[in-house]
Design a protein around this motif. Structure first.
Motif, PDB file in Angstrom:
ATOM      1  N   UNK A 224       0.845  -1.204   0.000  1.00 50.77           N
ATOM      2  CA  UNK A 224       0.000   0.000   0.000  1.00 50.77           C
ATOM      3  C   UNK A 224       0.877   1.249   0.000  1.00 50.77           C
ATOM      4  N   UNK A 225       0.354   2.323  -0.581  1.00 51.31           N
ATOM      5  CA  UNK A 225       1.092   3.590  -0.599  1.00 51.31           C
ATOM      6  C   UNK A 225       0.346   4.707   0.123  1.00 51.31           C
ATOM      7  N   UNK A 226      -0.960   4.516   0.367  1.00 53.73           N
ATOM      8  CA  UNK A 226      -1.751   5.524   1.080  1.00 53.73           C
ATOM      9  C   UNK A 226      -2.782   4.812   1.942  1.00 53.73           C
ATOM     10  N   UNK A 227      -3.451   5.565   2.817  1.00 55.61           N
ATOM     11  CA  UNK A 227      -4.365   4.941   3.775  1.00 55.61           C
ATOM     12  C   UNK A 227      -5.598   4.337   3.106  1.00 55.61           C
ATOM     13  N   UNK A 228      -6.039   4.911   1.994  1.00 50.98           N
ATOM     14  CA  UNK A 228      -7.211   4.367   1.305  1.00 50.98           C
ATOM     15  C   UNK A 228      -6.960   2.953   0.793  1.00 50.98           C
ATOM     16  N   UNK A 229      -5.696   2.602   0.582  1.00 51.29           N
ATOM     17  CA  UNK A 229      -5.380   1.250   0.102  1.00 51.29           C
ATOM     18  C   UNK A 229      -5.798   0.173   1.102  1.00 51.29           C
ATOM     19  N   UNK A 230      -5.922   0.531   2.375  1.00 55.41           N
ATOM     20  CA  UNK A 230      -6.245  -0.476   3.391  1.00 55.41           C
ATOM     21  C   UNK A 230      -7.671  -0.992   3.290  1.00 55.41           C
ATOM     22  N   UNK A 231      -8.526  -0.302   2.546  1.00 55.65           N
ATOM     23  CA  UNK A 231      -9.896  -0.793   2.411  1.00 55.65           C
ATOM     24  C   UNK A 231     -10.079  -1.594   1.123  1.00 55.65           C
ATOM     25  N   UNK A 233     -10.296  -4.789  -1.053  1.00 54.96           N
ATOM     26  CA  UNK A 233     -10.645  -6.172  -0.682  1.00 54.96           C
ATOM     27  C   UNK A 233      -9.478  -7.148  -0.737  1.00 54.96           C
ATOM     28  N   UNK A 234      -8.392  -6.798  -1.443  1.00 56.71           N
ATOM     29  CA  UNK A 234      -7.256  -7.712  -1.512  1.00 56.71           C
ATOM     30  C   UNK A 234      -6.636  -7.973  -0.131  1.00 56.71           C
ATOM     31  N   UNK A 235      -6.931  -7.076   0.847  1.00 60.35           N
ATOM     32  CA  UNK A 235      -6.332  -7.216   2.173  1.00 60.35           C
ATOM     33  C   UNK A 235      -7.282  -7.882   3.175  1.00 60.35           C
ATOM     34  N   UNK A 236      -8.298  -8.581   2.679  1.00 57.50           N
ATOM     35  CA  UNK A 236      -9.237  -9.252   3.573  1.00 57.50           C
ATOM     36  C   UNK A 236      -8.480 -10.155   4.556  1.00 57.50           C
ATOM     37  N   UNK A 237      -8.812 -10.018   5.852  1.00 59.24           N
ATOM     38  CA  UNK A 237      -8.210 -10.832   6.924  1.00 59.24           C
ATOM     39  C   UNK A 237      -6.688 -10.722   6.934  1.00 59.24           C
ATOM     40  N   UNK A 238      -6.167  -9.516   6.650  1.00 65.03           N
ATOM     41  CA  UNK A 238      -4.716  -9.355   6.543  1.00 65.03           C
ATOM     42  C   UNK A 238      -4.152  -8.218   7.394  1.00 65.03           C
ATOM     43  N   UNK A 239      -5.026  -7.420   8.042  1.00 63.43           N
ATOM     44  CA  UNK A 239      -4.573  -6.197   8.714  1.00 63.43           C
ATOM     45  C   UNK A 239      -4.717  -6.336  10.229  1.00 63.43           C
ATOM     46  N   UNK A 240      -3.696  -5.912  10.947  1.00 64.26           N
ATOM     47  CA  UNK A 240      -3.720  -5.873  12.406  1.00 64.26           C
ATOM     48  C   UNK A 240      -3.699  -4.423  12.868  1.00 64.26           C
ATOM     49  N   UNK A 265     -15.522   2.210   6.938  1.00 60.92           N
ATOM     50  CA  UNK A 265     -15.283   1.467   8.178  1.00 60.92           C
ATOM     51  C   UNK A 265     -15.626  -0.004   8.009  1.00 60.92           C
ATOM     52  N   UNK A 266     -16.730  -0.269   7.309  1.00 59.43           N
ATOM     53  CA  UNK A 266     -17.118  -1.664   7.097  1.00 59.43           C
ATOM     54  C   UNK A 266     -16.078  -2.392   6.251  1.00 59.43           C
ATOM     55  N   UNK A 267     -15.573  -1.719   5.216  1.00 57.31           N
ATOM     56  CA  UNK A 267     -14.563  -2.337   4.359  1.00 57.31           C
ATOM     57  C   UNK A 267     -13.273  -2.586   5.126  1.00 57.31           C
ATOM     58  N   UNK A 268     -12.899  -1.625   5.979  1.00 58.95           N
ATOM     59  CA  UNK A 268     -11.692  -1.820   6.785  1.00 58.95           C
ATOM     60  C   UNK A 268     -11.887  -2.979   7.749  1.00 58.95           C
ATOM     61  N   UNK A 269     -13.057  -3.011   8.409  1.00 60.23           N
ATOM     62  CA  UNK A 269     -13.335  -4.095   9.347  1.00 60.23           C
ATOM     63  C   UNK A 269     -13.243  -5.453   8.665  1.00 60.23           C
ATOM     64  N   UNK A 270     -13.684  -5.521   7.422  1.00 64.31           N
ATOM     65  CA  UNK A 270     -13.639  -6.768   6.673  1.00 64.31           C
ATOM     66  C   UNK A 270     -12.199  -7.230   6.454  1.00 64.31           C
ATOM     67  N   UNK A 271     -11.279  -6.284   6.446  1.00 63.02           N
ATOM     68  CA  UNK A 271      -9.875  -6.614   6.209  1.00 63.02           C
ATOM     69  C   UNK A 271      -9.089  -6.860   7.489  1.00 63.02           C
ATOM     70  N   UNK A 272      -9.705  -6.554   8.651  1.00 62.78           N
ATOM     71  CA  UNK A 272      -8.992  -6.696   9.926  1.00 62.78           C
ATOM     72  C   UNK A 272      -8.905  -8.172  10.324  1.00 62.78           C
ATOM     73  N   UNK A 273      -7.693  -8.593  10.592  1.00 63.53           N
ATOM     74  CA  UNK A 273      -7.462  -9.953  11.075  1.00 63.53           C
ATOM     75  C   UNK A 273      -7.569 -10.025  12.584  1.00 63.53           C
ATOM     76  N   UNK A 274      -7.034  -8.979  13.268  1.00 62.88           N
ATOM     77  CA  UNK A 274      -6.960  -9.024  14.731  1.00 62.88           C
ATOM     78  C   UNK A 274      -6.625  -7.642  15.270  1.00 62.88           C
ATOM     79  N   UNK A 275      -6.856  -7.470  16.578  1.00 64.85           N
ATOM     80  CA  UNK A 275      -6.444  -6.274  17.282  1.00 64.85           C
ATOM     81  C   UNK A 275      -5.493  -6.648  18.391  1.00 64.85           C
ATOM     82  N   UNK A 276      -4.426  -5.874  18.556  1.00 62.49           N
ATOM     83  CA  UNK A 276      -3.457  -6.145  19.621  1.00 62.49           C
ATOM     84  C   UNK A 276      -2.600  -4.913  19.878  1.00 62.49           C
ATOM     85  N   UNK A 277      -1.863  -4.954  20.979  1.00 58.30           N
ATOM     86  CA  UNK A 277      -0.945  -3.875  21.314  1.00 58.30           C
ATOM     87  C   UNK A 277       0.240  -3.916  20.345  1.00 58.30           C
ATOM     88  N   UNK A 278       0.826  -2.757  20.002  1.00 58.85           N
ATOM     89  CA  UNK A 278       1.966  -2.760  19.077  1.00 58.85           C
ATOM     90  C   UNK A 278       3.124  -3.658  19.505  1.00 58.85           C
TER      91      UNK A 278
END
Length: 406
Positions: A224-231, A233-240, A265-278
């Motif tokens: 990704x090169x900008x924040x919009x790239x995180x939504x 669909x190629x990043x489904x279940x790939x973002x922490x 927000x829904x698209x980002x949530x779809x790509x979130x794998x997990x939440x954790x501390x850095x």
């Protein structure tokens, strides 16, 4: 005199002089060395370098962990909130991001002692990690009714209750609490719009959130090169993201909501794998665990041992600017000017920038000073109640994340 840490020290010498480091040995599977039997039989003869070599543990990284534990122990002179009965008795309360708690405490502890002597001031202060207060201290702020209940100087991190309309209307709009704006501002901070045009909040620095890619988990996908790239669909279940089942970092979700709305927000949530501390993210990367992209404070990325595996991406539209903000009781500005000058001065700013936190001072130079920042905008903060917006975000994001990550 206690010895400086190095690889040729015997294990027994380290534990004798720095008993607080025993937990580091235990966490790395070396508990036998620092047990009662180990201290008697092995530790007096075995050097740290030899012990780590036999376990394939990197000496430099281990020494850094030992030093961090020692530094935290030595900061007992910077007490936390648990030592305070009434926050209104505090001259200074600092709720700092994880990466700034130690350098900030070190920088101010000696300086405040000097200020007390030179100006005949009594300065009572507490320094806490902001992550410990997100779900406990900030809700308490909205119960306060009198300015006397507040510390004289407040330093806080992230977009929190001090930005909410409840606090603003009770204490800021009345003129009771204000900023202390004496900083010669850099072009980076001016261009990003970080500086409060009304002077009610003084931003001391920015905790820059960036994207860190585990290149071995990309599977052919472009970085990704900008924040919009995180939504995408190629990043489904790939973002922490920084978060847990009941909380996700609003410094990330606010600009996503602002720029892409509920659907974003829904698209980002779809790509979130997990939440954790850095800190946990760094361990995940070192283990090459599932997950291609991590959103974390930039300084945390450099804690990963497997640097060859990661790509740190400072997005073209700027690192997300999570603020470290100072406010002061207007009635105490003259009396506390020496403390305020310390907190907004060049020396402390250089320490923060050295810890990889951009600061607004035009005179300060560091590797992160001239990189672009993305600020949420003061217009949004004034037009909308931040706490209401955060609640909207949670209502939209948290249920969806939970439902797709069952």
């Amino acid at each position: 005199m206690k010895p400086a840490l190095h690889g040729d020290l015997k294990i027994s010498e380290i534990i004798e002089h720095y008993p607080q480091t025993r937990s580091v040995f235990t966490a790395h599977g070396l508990s036998a060395l620092v047990s009662e039997d180990g201290m008697r039989v092995l530790a007096p003869f075995l050097t740290l370098a030899t012990a780590l070599r036999s376990r394939l543990i990197d000496l430099t990284s281990f020494l850094r962990l030992l030093q961090e534990v020692i530094d935290l122990e030595e900061l007992a002179e910077a007490p936390g909130l648990e030592s305070v009965d009434h926050q209104g008795e505090l001259t200074l309360l600092a709720l700092m991001p994880c990466g700034l708690k130690v350098p900030f405490s070190k920088a101010i502890s000696e300086a405040i002692g000097r200020i007390e002597k030179e100006h005949n001031l009594s300065v009572r202060y507490a320094v806490e990690g902001n992550v410990n207060q997100e779900l406990s201290y900030y809700p308490y702020i909205n119960t306060l009714e009198k300015v006397e209940e507040l510390p004289d100087i407040i330093i806080s991190a992230d977009f929190n209750a001090f930005y909410g309309h409840s606090f603003y209307n009770r204490f800021v709009a009345t003129g009771d609490v204000t900023g202390y704006n004496t900083i010669n501002t850099s072009k980076t901070f001016t261009d990003a719009g970080v500086i409060d045009p009304e002077g009610n909040y003084t931003v001391l620095g920015i905790n820059p959130l960036v994207i860190v890619a585990n290149t071995e988990q990309l599977n052919g996908r472009p970085l990704p090169t900008c924040w919009a790239d995180l939504i995408d669909p190629m990043w489904k279940d790939s973002i922490t993201l920084r978060g847990s089942s009941d909380f996700f970092c609003h410094a990330v979700l606010l600009p996503m909501y602002r720029d892409h709305g509920a659907e974003g927000l829904r698209q980002l949530a779809d790509n979130v794998l997990q939440g954790m501390h850095p800190a946990q993210m760094v361990k995940q990367i070192d283990l090459n665990a599932p997950g291609a992209l991590y959103v974390m404070p930039e300084f945390f990325a450099y804690r990963a041992k497997q640097q060859q595996r990661i790509q740190i991406i400072w997005p073209e539209d700027g690192a997300l600017a999570s603020p470290v903000t100072l406010q002061v009781k207007a009635s105490r500005i003259d009396e506390l000017k020496p403390v305020l000058d310390l907190l907004t001065g060049i020396d402390l700013a250089q320490s923060l920038a050295g810890a990889r936190f951009p600061v607004p001072h035009a005179e300060v130079t560091s590797e992160v000073q001239d990189k672009p920042l993305m600020w949420i905008s003061w217009d949004l903060l004034r037009e909308r109640d931040l706490l209401e917006v955060n609640a909207e975000i949670d209502d939209l994001f948290l249920p969806y994340v939970k439902s797709i990550n069952k």
